[in-house]
Write an enzyme that holds these catalytic residues in place. Structure first.
Site, PDB file in Angstrom:
ATOM      1  N   CYS A  32      13.694  10.797   6.197  1.00 17.08           N
ATOM      2  CA  CYS A  32      13.756  10.238   7.552  1.00 17.08           C
ATOM      3  C   CYS A  32      15.129  10.415   8.173  1.00 17.08           C
ATOM      4  CB  CYS A  32      13.395   8.770   7.507  1.00 17.08           C
ATOM      5  SG  CYS A  32      14.332   7.877   6.266  1.00 17.08           S
ATOM      6  N   GLU A  39       5.038   7.397  15.369  1.00 21.19           N
ATOM      7  CA  GLU A  39       3.704   7.335  15.980  1.00 21.19           C
ATOM      8  C   GLU A  39       2.882   6.169  15.386  1.00 21.19           C
ATOM      9  OE1 GLU A  39       1.782  10.955  15.009  1.00 21.19           O
ATOM     10  OE2 GLU A  39      -0.081  10.371  15.989  1.00 21.19           O
ATOM     11  N   GLY A  67       4.106   3.698  13.654  1.00 16.29           N
ATOM     12  CA  GLY A  67       4.885   2.480  13.910  1.00 16.29           C
ATOM     13  C   GLY A  67       4.502   1.869  15.248  1.00 16.29           C
ATOM     14  N   GLY A 100       7.421   4.671   7.962  1.00 11.46           N
ATOM     15  CA  GLY A 100       6.563   5.828   8.219  1.00 11.46           C
ATOM     16  C   GLY A 100       6.921   6.448   9.555  1.00 11.46           C
ATOM     17  N   LYS A 160       0.847  -1.196   0.000  1.00 10.15           N
ATOM     18  CA  LYS A 160       0.000   0.000   0.000  1.00 10.15           C
ATOM     19  C   LYS A 160       0.880   1.242   0.000  1.00 10.15           C
ATOM     20  CE  LYS A 160      -1.839   2.514   3.287  1.00 10.15           C
ATOM     21  NZ  LYS A 160      -1.727   3.840   2.674  1.00 10.15           N
ATOM     22  N   GLU A 174      10.655   0.924   9.890  1.00 10.43           N
ATOM     23  CA  GLU A 174      11.620   1.974   9.552  1.00 10.43           C
ATOM     24  C   GLU A 174      10.925   3.287   9.871  1.00 10.43           C
ATOM     25  OE1 GLU A 174      14.606   1.343   8.481  1.00 10.43           O
ATOM     26  OE2 GLU A 174      14.478  -0.734   7.809  1.00 10.43           O
ATOM     27  N   GLU A 196      11.036  15.496  15.262  1.00 12.48           N
ATOM     28  CA  GLU A 196      11.243  15.477  13.817  1.00 12.48           C
ATOM     29  C   GLU A 196      10.330  16.530  13.176  1.00 12.48           C
ATOM     30  OE1 GLU A 196       9.703  12.015  11.769  1.00 12.48           O
ATOM     31  OE2 GLU A 196      11.522  11.899  10.571  1.00 12.48           O
TER      32      GLU A 196
HETATM   33  P1  NAD Z   1       2.777   7.950   8.293  1.00 12.39           P
HETATM   34  O1  NAD Z   1       3.239   7.122   9.408  1.00 12.39           O
HETATM   35  O2  NAD Z   1       1.722   8.942   8.545  1.00 12.39           O
HETATM   36  O3  NAD Z   1       2.221   7.026   7.112  1.00 12.39           O
HETATM   37  C1  NAD Z   1       2.991   6.017   6.534  1.00 12.39           C
HETATM   38  C2  NAD Z   1       2.077   4.991   5.909  1.00 12.39           C
HETATM   39  O4  NAD Z   1       1.312   4.351   6.916  1.00 12.39           O
HETATM   40  C3  NAD Z   1       1.063   5.560   4.924  1.00 12.39           C
HETATM   41  O5  NAD Z   1       0.950   4.667   3.850  1.00 12.39           O
HETATM   42  C4  NAD Z   1      -0.224   5.592   5.735  1.00 12.39           C
HETATM   43  O6  NAD Z   1      -1.386   5.507   4.946  1.00 12.39           O
HETATM   44  C5  NAD Z   1      -0.082   4.377   6.591  1.00 12.39           C
HETATM   45  N1  NAD Z   1      -0.825   4.400   7.861  1.00 12.39           N
HETATM   46  C6  NAD Z   1      -1.276   5.464   8.577  1.00 12.39           C
HETATM   47  N2  NAD Z   1      -1.908   5.044   9.700  1.00 12.39           N
HETATM   48  C7  NAD Z   1      -1.837   3.691   9.700  1.00 12.39           C
HETATM   49  C8  NAD Z   1      -2.285   2.677  10.603  1.00 12.39           C
HETATM   50  N3  NAD Z   1      -2.909   2.970  11.744  1.00 12.39           N
HETATM   51  N4  NAD Z   1      -2.033   1.390  10.293  1.00 12.39           N
HETATM   52  C9  NAD Z   1      -1.366   1.064   9.179  1.00 12.39           C
HETATM   53  N5  NAD Z   1      -0.935   1.973   8.282  1.00 12.39           N
HETATM   54  C10 NAD Z   1      -1.162   3.274   8.535  1.00 12.39           C
HETATM   55  O7  NAD Z   1       4.101   8.589   7.706  1.00 12.39           O
HETATM   56  P2  NAD Z   1       4.239   9.616   6.511  1.00 12.39           P
HETATM   57  O8  NAD Z   1       3.768  10.942   6.994  1.00 12.39           O
HETATM   58  O9  NAD Z   1       3.660   9.037   5.271  1.00 12.39           O
HETATM   59  O10 NAD Z   1       5.830   9.611   6.304  1.00 12.39           O
HETATM   60  C11 NAD Z   1       6.667  10.376   7.057  1.00 12.39           C
HETATM   61  C12 NAD Z   1       7.340   9.569   8.141  1.00 12.39           C
HETATM   62  O11 NAD Z   1       8.010   8.426   7.564  1.00 12.39           O
HETATM   63  C13 NAD Z   1       8.424  10.333   8.839  1.00 12.39           C
HETATM   64  O12 NAD Z   1       8.339  10.166  10.220  1.00 12.39           O
HETATM   65  C14 NAD Z   1       9.716   9.710   8.316  1.00 12.39           C
HETATM   66  O13 NAD Z   1      10.806   9.875   9.164  1.00 12.39           O
HETATM   67  C15 NAD Z   1       9.326   8.320   8.086  1.00 12.39           C
HETATM   68  N6  NAD Z   1      10.216   7.633   7.124  1.00 12.39           N
HETATM   69  C16 NAD Z   1      11.109   6.718   7.580  1.00 12.39           C
HETATM   70  C17 NAD Z   1      11.981   6.091   6.702  1.00 12.39           C
HETATM   71  C18 NAD Z   1      12.978   5.074   7.213  1.00 12.39           C
HETATM   72  O14 NAD Z   1      13.526   4.332   6.400  1.00 12.39           O
HETATM   73  N7  NAD Z   1      13.233   4.983   8.487  1.00 12.39           N
HETATM   74  C19 NAD Z   1      11.937   6.387   5.351  1.00 12.39           C
HETATM   75  C20 NAD Z   1      11.019   7.328   4.915  1.00 12.39           C
HETATM   76  C21 NAD Z   1      10.142   7.947   5.819  1.00 12.39           C
END
Ligand code: NAD
Length: 794
Positions: free
Chosen positions: A300, A247, A249, A244, A192, A266, A397
Site C-alpha cells: 500500500c 474502493e 473502503g 484494503g 476475515k 487503511e 495505484e
Molecule cells: P480489497 O479491498 O479488494 O479487499 C480487502 C478485503 O476486503 C478482503 O478481505 C476482501 O474480501 C474484503 N472485501 C471485499 N469487498 C468487501 C465488501 N464490500 N465489504 C467488506 N469487505 C469486503 O483489497 P485487496 O485487493 O485485498 O488489497 C489491496 C488493497 O489494499 C490495495 O489498495 C492496498 O493499497 C490496500 N492496502 C492498504 C494497506 C494500508 O495499511 N493502508 C495495507 C495493505 C493493503
C-alpha cells in the site's frame, strides 16, 4: 558447472527452502479447512468452499470455507459472550495471553513463513526476515500495552466486539496489526482474511487454541467480499477495522454510516519517492528496490512515484536500469530470489492493463532483458520515464512492480508534485541535507515519511493515511485509540434536536429595521452579507423575535472554505503565538462578559446568573486550549532501529464545525478552539437556534488579532449547510454535533473524499461537565499523526 565458471558468471544456483512442514500441515487438514468460531472448528453453514492456489505454480493448496451471514452471526454471538470475561481478566491477564501468542509465533516462525510464501507468492526472504518477525514483535509490543492500559489510558475502555477485514498482500502482518491492539485493549474479535490468502490466519487460530485463549475471544472466518459485507452489516459488531482498497473502503464507510460503528480504514496509496540531487545515489538505488519491488510492489505504501531532481535524473535512471537487470525473479521458496509472484491472475491482468495504459498515454517503458518464468503469475520489474504528472499511471495505484518516474527542479515544486494525488499514505525523502529533509517532511501530506530509508515498520510507530488513504492509525499509542472509547461516552444522552426557532424571510420583512440588526457572516476576517440575500428571524425560547441573521447558501460556504484555505499559514504560526491569541480572546470576552450573558439570557430566557456561568465556562475553555496550544506535544517512538521516529501531531487542514444547538456559546468555543489551537482553519455553523452569541464574537475575534480566515462563521439552516460542507471536496474534516439523521448524512457524504468526521449520533454531552469535554480527546480529534523516520549513524 565448475567453481571457476561460477566465479566468472556470478550466477546464483537455486536455494530452495523446504516445504515439507507446510505440506504436512496442509495434508493434515484435507479435504477442507474449517472456520474457528467460539474456540471450535466448524464447517461453514453455506457448505461452500473456495480454492487457495499457489501463485508461483497455480497449484491448488487447500479448500477454504466461504462463510455466510449465519456464520458471521454465530461468530458475533461467540465474541459477545466472551467479551465480559476478557475485559474482567484485566490488563495483566490479557498481557500474558498476548505474550504467549508472540512466543508461539516465534516457535512456529518457519512454518508461518513458508506457508505465507506458498499462499501469497512473496519471497521467503521477506516472510522469514520481515513479515513473521514483525508479527511476533506486534504481539510482544501489545502485550506491554495491555499490561499498562489502566495506567496509560485510565479514561478509556474497550469498544466491544470488533470485526476486522484484511487484504492479501501482508496476510499475517495485517492480522497482527489488527488483532494485537484489539485484544490488548479488551475487545474480542472476528477476523476475515482475504480470499486469496487465508492459510496463515487459520494457522494463527491454532496458535490461539494452543495457548488456551478463552473461547470466542478470537474468531477466524473466511470468505470473499460478501462475508466481509455481512460483518459490516452486523449490528452486534461495534467497530470495523478494514485494510484494503480505497474502493471497498468507500463502500464500507457508506454501509456503516449512521450505525454508530467505529471505523478505521487503511486504504491505498501512490506514495512519492523523492530524490534530491545531493542524495547518495547508490543507497537510493537500493532504496528504490525496497520501495517498489518489495512484495512485487503489492504494498500500500510502495514508493511507486519516483520524483528526481532534474540534474541527476538520467544518471539515476541508468543506475536503476542496471540494477533492475540484476534482480532475480522466481519461485517464492527460493532463498536467492528478489521478486516472487503476483498474487493471482486477476491482479496480473490489472497490472498488464495499467502498463498498457501508460504506454498508450505516451510514457516510456523499460523492462530488463531477462524473461519471467513461464508458469505462474509473474510480472517483470518495470520503469516508466517521461511520465506526465496527470497520467493515469502517475495517479492510480497499480499495485504491482511498476515504478513511474518524473523530474522536478526545486524543493517547492517537488512538494506540489508529491501532494498532487488523492492519496496520502507515505513518502520517502533522499538527501544528505537533513535540514532540507526536515523542512520538506511536514509539507508532504502523508501519514509516514521515511528519510533516507523506506518501508520501515514497527509496532511502536503508528501507520496510516491522510486523505483517500484512509483514517486511523495502526501501531504505537496512536493505534490504541482505534480500539477504545471514552468511558464517559456511555453517559451521553440521545436528545431530540432543539426545536427550530427560525423562519426564512427576505431581508427587512420582519418588522425590525434590517440595516443595523442583521448579523452578517464572518468570512476571511470580514463581515459579509449572505449571497442569496435572505435573512432569518432569531427567536427566543418563547417565540419572540430577538434579532436577525443571514441565511447561508452553497456559495457562502464555498467562499468561507476558500477563505479558510487562504489562511492556511495559521498551521505554520508558532504554538506560542496561537496560545497568545487565544488568551487574548479570553481577555476580550471577559471585558464584554455582561453583554454576552445578556444575549444568552434573552435567547434562552434564563437568568443572568446562569448565563454568566456559560460565559465564565467559555473563558475557562479558552484558557484550556490556549494552554494546550504549546503543550499537546509530539513524541518520539522507541522503534528498535537506529532511528528517531518522530510522531508529529499536525493539523488536519480546513475543518467544518457544526456546533450543538444547546449551550450556544460554550458549545461554539469548545468545538472551535481545539481545532484552532492545533493550527486548523475552520468554517463554523453556529447553533441554529441561538446563533447571536456566535455572531457577537466577530468583534472579539477582530480585537484579539485572530488572523482573517482562521475562523469563518456562516449562519442559517444547519442541515442544509452541513450537507454542503460534507460534500465539499476541499474540506478535510467535519465535526458535527446535531441529530442522529444528520450524523448519518455526514458520514455517508464524507465517504466521497474520505474526509475525517466526528459526529455525535444525536447524543448530547453536558458542555459544563469537565469529564464530558475531555480536552485531550478533542485535541486528538483535531490532529493527524505523521510518523517521520530519521535514521542516524554511519
Ligand atoms: P480489497 O479491498 O479488494 O479487499 C480487502 C478485503 O476486503 C478482503 O478481505 C476482501 O474480501 C474484503 N472485501 C471485499 N469487498 C468487501 C465488501 N464490500 N465489504 C467488506 N469487505 C469486503 O483489497 P485487496 O485487493 O485485498 O488489497 C489491496 C488493497 O489494499 C490495495 O489498495 C492496498 O493499497 C490496500 N492496502 C492498504 C494497506 C494500508 O495499511 N493502508 C495495507 C495493505 C493493503
Amino acid at each position: 558447472m565448475s567453481v571457476a565458471s561460477i566465479f566468472e558468471s556470478m550466477e546464483y544456483g537455486p536455494a530452495p527452502e523446504s516445504k515439507d512442514m507446510a505440506e504436512k500441515w496442509l495434508n493434515d487438514h484435507k479435504p477442507n479447512f474449517k472456520q474457528f468460531i467460539n474456540g471450535k472448528w466448524v464447517a461453514p453453514k453455506s457448505k461452500k468452499y473456495m480454492d487457495s492456489l499457489n501463485p508461483c505454480s497455480q497449484e491448488k493448496l487447500a479448500s477454504i470455507p466461504v462463510s455466510n451471514k449465519e456464520d458471521v452471526d454465530e461468530a458475533v454471538k461467540a465474541a459477545d459472550k466472551a467479551l465480559k470475561g476478557w475485559v474482567k481478566l484485566g490488563g495483566h491477564g490479557r498481557a500474558r495471553y498476548l505474550y504467549a501468542i508472540a512466543r508461539q509465533v516465534q516457535k512456529h516462525a518457519r512454518l508461518f513463513a513458508v506457508l505465507e510464501s506458498m499462499d501469497n507468492g512473496k519471497p521467503i526472504r521477506e516472510t522469514r526476515d520481515i513479515d513473521i518477525p514483525l508479527v511476533a514483535r506486534h504481539f510482544y509490543h501489545h502485550a506491554g500495552w495491555a499490561q499498562i492500559q489502566e495506567e496509560r489510558l485510565p479514561d478509556y475502555k474497550e469498544i466491544g466486539v470488533v470485526g476486522q477485514i484484511v487484504p492479501w498482500n501482508f496476510p499475517m502482518l495485517m492480522l497482527s496489526w489488527k488483532i494485537a491492539p484489539a485484544l490488548a485493549m479488551g475487545n474480542t474479535v472476528i477476523l476475515k482474511p482475504a480470499e486469496f490468502t487465508s492459510l496463515t490466519a487459520i494457522l494463527f487460530a491454532e496458535i490461539c487454541e494452543k495457548v488456551g485463549l478463552p473461547a470466542g475471544v478470537v474468531n477466524i472466518i473466511t470468505g470473499e467480499g460478501d462475508t466481509g459485507a455481512a460483518m459490516v452489516d452486523h449490528p452486534g459488531i461495534k467497530k470495523i477495522a478494514f485494510t484494503g482498497s480505497t474502493e471497498v473502503g468507500r463502500i464500507i464507510r457508506r454501509a456503516a454510516s449512521g450505525t454508530e460503528k467505529k471505523l478505521s480504514l487503511e486504504l491505498g496509496g501512490k506514495s512519492p519517492f523523492i530524490v534530491f540531487q545531493d542524495a547518495d545515489l547508490d543507497s537510493v538505488v537500493e532504496g528504490v528496490v525496497d520501495a517498489i519491488w518489495f512484495n512485487q510492489g503489492q504494498v500500500c505504501c510502495a514508493g511507486s512515484r519516483l520524483l528526481v531532481q532534474e540534474s541527476i535524473a538520467e544518471k539515476l535512471y541508468d543506475k536503476i536500469r542496471k540494477r533492475m537487470e540484476t534482480l532475480r525473479i522466481g519461485n517464492a521458496l527460493d532463498k536467492g530470489i528478489d521478486i516472487g509472484a503476483i498474487v493471482a491472475p486477476v491482479q496480473l491482468k490489472t497490472i498488464e492493463e495499467m502498463v498498457q495504459k501508460g504506454v498508450d498515454e505516451g510514457a516510456e517503458l523499460w523492462q530488463p532483458s531477462w524473461e519471467c518464468p513461464s508458469e505462474g503469475c509473474f510480472y517483470p520489474p518495470t520503469l516508466f520515464t517521461n511520465v506526465a504528472p496527470a497520467a493515469t499511471i502517475a495517479q492510480e495505484e497499480i499495485f504491482g512492480p511498476v515504478l513511474v518516474a518524473m523530474s522536478f527542479r526545486t524543493p517547492a515544486e517537488v512538494v506540489k508534485l508529491a501532494n498532487n494525488t488523492r492519496y496520502g499514505l507515505a513518502a520517502s525523502l533522499w538527501t544528505e541535507n537533513i535540514n532540507l529533509a526536515l523542512d520538506i517532511a511536514p509539507k508532504v501530506k502523508a501519514g509516514t515519511i521515511w528519510i533516507n530509508c523506506t518501508n520501515m515498520f514497527d509496532a511502536a510507530s503508528g501507520f496510516g493515511g491522510y486523505r483517500e488513504s484512509g483514517f486511523g492509525r495502526e501501531g504505537g499509542l496512536e493505534g490504541l485509540y482505534e480500539y477504545v472509547k471514552l468511558k464517559v461516552e456511555d453517559e451521553f444522552k440521545l436528545a431530540p434536536e432543539t426545536k427550530k426557532l427560525t423562519e426564512k424571510l427576505p431581508s427587512g420583512e420582519n418588522g425590525i429595521p434590517s440595516l443595523d440588526k442583521t448579523a452578517k457572516f464572518y468570512v476571511g476576517g470580514k463581515q459579509k452579507r449572505p449571497d442569496g440575500g435572505y435573512n432569518t428571524n432569531v427567536l427566543d425560547t418563547k417565540g419572540n423575535v430577538i434579532g436577525e441573521v443571514g441565511v447561508g447558501s452553497r456559495k457562502d460556504i464555498r467562499n468561507a472554505v476558500e477563505a479558510a484555505h487562504a489562511a492556511s499559514k495559521w498551521a505554520g504560526t508558532t504554538e506560542h503565538t496561537r496560545a497568545q491569541i487565544i488568551y487574548y480572546m479570553a481577555e476580550n470576552l471577559e471585558a464584554r462578559a455582561t453583554e454576552f450573558a445578556e444575549r444568552l439570557s434573552s435567547a434562552l430566557n434564563q437568568s443572568t446568573k446562569k448565563s454568566m456561568q456559560e460565559v465564565e465556562a467559555s473563558i475557562d475553555c479558552l484558557f484550556t486550549y490556549a494552554a494546550y496550544a504549546d503543550k499537546y506535544d509530539s513524541s518520539v517512538h522507541a522503534t528498535p532501529h537506529r532511528n528517531v521516529t518522530l510522531a508529529m501531531k499536525e493539523p488536519i487542514g480546513v475543518m467544518g464545525v457544526v456546533c450543538p444547538n444547546e449551550a450556544p456559546l460554550i458549545g461554539f468555543i469548545n468545538t472551535v478552539m481545539p481545532l484552532v489551537a492545533m493550527g486548523n482553519t475552520v468554517v463554523v455553523i453556529p447553533s441554529e437556534t441561538a446563533p447571536l452569541s456566535a455572531t457577537d464574537l466577530y468583534q472579539v475575534l477582530e480585537t484579539s488579532d485572530m488572523p482573517g480566515g482562521v475562523i469563518n462563521i456562516i449562519t442559517g439552516d444547519k442541515e442544509e449547510l452541513t450537507k454542503v460542507l460534507a460534500n465539499h471536496d476541499d474540506v478535510d474534516g467535519l465535526w458535527y454535533f446535531g441529530s442522529k439523521e444528520g450524523s448519518s448524512m455526514v458520514q455517508n457524504a464524507a465517504a466521497e473524499n474520505m474526509k475525517r468526521t466526528w459526529v455525535n449520533f444525536g447524543k448530547n454531552r453536558d458542555w459544563f461537565n469537565p469529564t464530558h469535554v475531555n480536552a485531550q480527546d478533542f485535541l486528538r480529534h483535531a490532529t493527524e499523526i505523521k510518523n517521520i523516520w530519521v535514521p542516524y549513524g554511519e
